[in-house]
Enzyme design. Structure first.
Site, mmCIF file in Angstrom:
data_model
loop_
_atom_site.group_PDB
_atom_site.id
_atom_site.type_symbol
_atom_site.label_atom_id
_atom_site.label_comp_id
_atom_site.label_asym_id
_atom_site.label_seq_id
_atom_site.Cartn_x
_atom_site.Cartn_y
_atom_site.Cartn_z
ATOM 1 C CB CYS A 51 -0.938 0.006 1.199
ATOM 2 S SG CYS A 51 -0.104 0.243 2.792
ATOM 3 C CB CYS A 100 -2.752 -2.614 3.533
ATOM 4 S SG CYS A 100 -1.111 -3.366 3.565
ATOM 5 C CB CYS A 120 12.816 -9.965 12.329
ATOM 6 S SG CYS A 120 13.680 -11.157 11.333
#
Length: 132
Positions: A51, A100, A120
């Site tokens: 997005c 999103c 991570c």
């Protein structure tokens, strides 16, 4: 508060590559040391590949040796969301895009610096925009 993006499964499949779809929408992961952004040392911003939301900046990126891009903190307060993940027989904290809700990776309490955190993150979930 960030306005949420809601697309159908078909719309996500059309927008994303198969690898991006697997990671961002099916909570997959890329193999360690295979993502192109893991070794990236350039200055710039890391955005959600789904997005475009700004997620992380290069000033918080560090080499964790884990094989995935690692960051000590998100770019902004609502850039990411964190949820408890009890899959695969482990208890972890999943990191999602705040806009999103795409799966980005996980955060662990073994990072350097003030936060002590290691976000991570899968390379395939990110788009890198170099500083101009």
């Amino acid at each position: 508060m960030t306005d949420k993006i809601k697309l159908t499964d078909a719309e996500w499949r059309e927008k994303l590559t198969p690898e991006q779809y697997h990671i961002l929408r099916e909570r997959g992961t890329e193999r360690a040391f295979t993502g192109p952004l893991n070794a990236n040392k350039a200055s710039g911003e890391y955005h959600c590949a789904a997005c475009g939301q700004l997620l992380f900046t290069s000033d918080t990126k560090f080499d964790s040796g884990s094989g995935w891009p690692s960051f000590t903190a998100p770019a902004e307060g609502d850039a990411v969301e964190e949820h408890r993940d009890m899959s695969h027989g482990m208890v972890r904290t999943e990191v999602l895009c705040g806009k999103c809700e795409g799966h980005l990776g996980h955060v662990f309490p073994d990072g350097p610096g003030e936060t002590g955190l290691r976000y991570c993150i899968n390379s395939a979930a990110l788009d890198f925009e170099p500083e101009s």
